[in-house]
Motif scaffolding. Sequence first.
Motif, PDB file in Angstrom:
ATOM      1  N   SER A 336       8.068   3.062   4.368  1.00  0.00           N
ATOM      2  CA  SER A 336       8.304   4.292   3.612  1.00  0.00           C
ATOM      3  C   SER A 336       9.529   4.172   2.713  1.00  0.00           C
ATOM      4  O   SER A 336       9.512   4.610   1.560  1.00  0.00           O
ATOM      5  N   ALA A 337      10.592   3.551   3.240  1.00  0.00           N
ATOM      6  CA  ALA A 337      11.818   3.374   2.451  1.00  0.00           C
ATOM      7  C   ALA A 337      11.577   2.459   1.252  1.00  0.00           C
ATOM      8  O   ALA A 337      12.048   2.727   0.143  1.00  0.00           O
ATOM      9  N   ALA A 338      10.835   1.370   1.470  1.00  0.00           N
ATOM     10  CA  ALA A 338      10.544   0.423   0.387  1.00  0.00           C
ATOM     11  C   ALA A 338       9.724   1.095  -0.712  1.00  0.00           C
ATOM     12  O   ALA A 338      10.027   0.982  -1.905  1.00  0.00           O
ATOM     13  N   TYR A 339       8.688   1.798  -0.297  1.00  0.00           N
ATOM     14  CA  TYR A 339       7.810   2.501  -1.240  1.00  0.00           C
ATOM     15  C   TYR A 339       8.575   3.593  -1.984  1.00  0.00           C
ATOM     16  O   TYR A 339       8.461   3.728  -3.211  1.00  0.00           O
ATOM     17  N   SER A 340       9.376   4.363  -1.245  1.00  0.00           N
ATOM     18  CA  SER A 340      10.124   5.462  -1.865  1.00  0.00           C
ATOM     19  C   SER A 340      11.167   4.947  -2.851  1.00  0.00           C
ATOM     20  O   SER A 340      11.395   5.564  -3.891  1.00  0.00           O
ATOM     21  N   PHE A 341      11.798   3.821  -2.515  1.00  0.00           N
ATOM     22  CA  PHE A 341      12.780   3.212  -3.417  1.00  0.00           C
ATOM     23  C   PHE A 341      12.155   2.949  -4.784  1.00  0.00           C
ATOM     24  O   PHE A 341      12.708   3.316  -5.826  1.00  0.00           O
ATOM     25  N   VAL A 342      10.966   2.356  -4.793  1.00  0.00           N
ATOM     26  CA  VAL A 342      10.308   2.002  -6.051  1.00  0.00           C
ATOM     27  C   VAL A 342       9.805   3.242  -6.783  1.00  0.00           C
ATOM     28  O   VAL A 342      10.004   3.398  -7.992  1.00  0.00           O
ATOM     29  N   ARG A 343       9.174   4.161  -6.052  1.00  0.00           N
ATOM     30  CA  ARG A 343       8.562   5.315  -6.729  1.00  0.00           C
ATOM     31  C   ARG A 343       9.605   6.263  -7.309  1.00  0.00           C
ATOM     32  O   ARG A 343       9.402   6.836  -8.371  1.00  0.00           O
TER      33      ARG A 343
END
Length: 396
Positions: A336-343
């Motif tokens: 979730s953190a990785a995805y949220s960082f990019v989005r």
Amino acid sequence: MNEELLKAQGKSAKQPLVVWAIFFACIISFMGLGLVDPILPAIADQLHATPSQVSLLFSSYNLITGVAMLITGVVSSRIGVKWTLLTGILFTIIFAALAGASNGIWEIVGFRAGWGFGNSLFIATALSAIVGLSFGGTAKAIILYEAAIGLGISVGPLLGGELGSISWRGPFFGVSVLMIIAFLALLFKMPQVPKPKVKGSVLDPIKALKFPGLFLLGLTAFLYNIGFFTLMAYSPFVMNLDEHGLGYVFLGWGLCLAFTSVFVAPKLQAKFGTIKSMCVMLTLFALTLLAMGIWTDSSTTVIVAVIIAGLFLGTNNTLITTAVMQVAPVERATASAAYSFVRFIGGAIGPWLANKLAESYSPHVPFVTGAIFVLFAMLVVAFGRKQLKHVDKIAH
């Protein structure tokens, strides 16, 4: 997963008070996303700022939220879930109030960045807290979390419009007061959740992006959020409505988003699969933005398109979040953190880019550009379906 989600909707298991306290805090936290929509033109007018400068209220908020996602795991694994949530809320209380007390656009932009930091600590931890403390299993927890997001996003513009009609400072102070209530509720009602045995690292989310599926979904969200925030941050300037009017338009948008994210997405997922459903929703959203770009001069067309877009955005948000939770062989919090960082980086670029394009070219260009980015997002999913095909196998 889809059957679990559908069954969870039909259950009415009573939840402990602490879960409802987190649920309430989630609503207030997600209000921050659309809260400033109805007051963007008023801030621009009263503080003598350009639309692209005002759009930085979104950009600074999203940029810091995204970057701070890299450290949320580090913080929560060291001070625990409860104190991570409380720290995030405390930052929101302070910086929302400071933004409301500001007298210049650059002060507000800076304080929105601080607000974004608090928001990142809170939203990155809230889902795991609800999962860990609620009755009814993970599916029920996801439904609660998605419902909180939908309510927050829909109520935020309404509150922003009502308080903003009194003063543009009102919405900022309103969030600060509501978050004080949430802070006290969690402080006294939330038990200590055991800390994870393994300490988180700043590099964990970055390393997680090496998995092709997670990388593709992150890239999809990056492109899609440029279009998403083009609608959020630019459309208020072309609808020719006052604070009340903008508040009601985005209330309609938010209600559509909330309804489809909780009730429609799981059914589409079960019937057609995650990947096909995402491609269709992204295509429909791109076409909606394109229509807004063609008929920008028609306020009625833009208003109707914004509300309709909520149907596609709500569905896609749930589809892509569910896929992220399933696609990478890492802990959910890390994925979730990785995805949220990019989005959120995409969410930072979109608002500034849209208003800059309008100032440099014409009012039509931002929506057309947003549509192109969303179309590219759909193509990433379509051409990357081999790396994502196991999502539907897991879901079924």
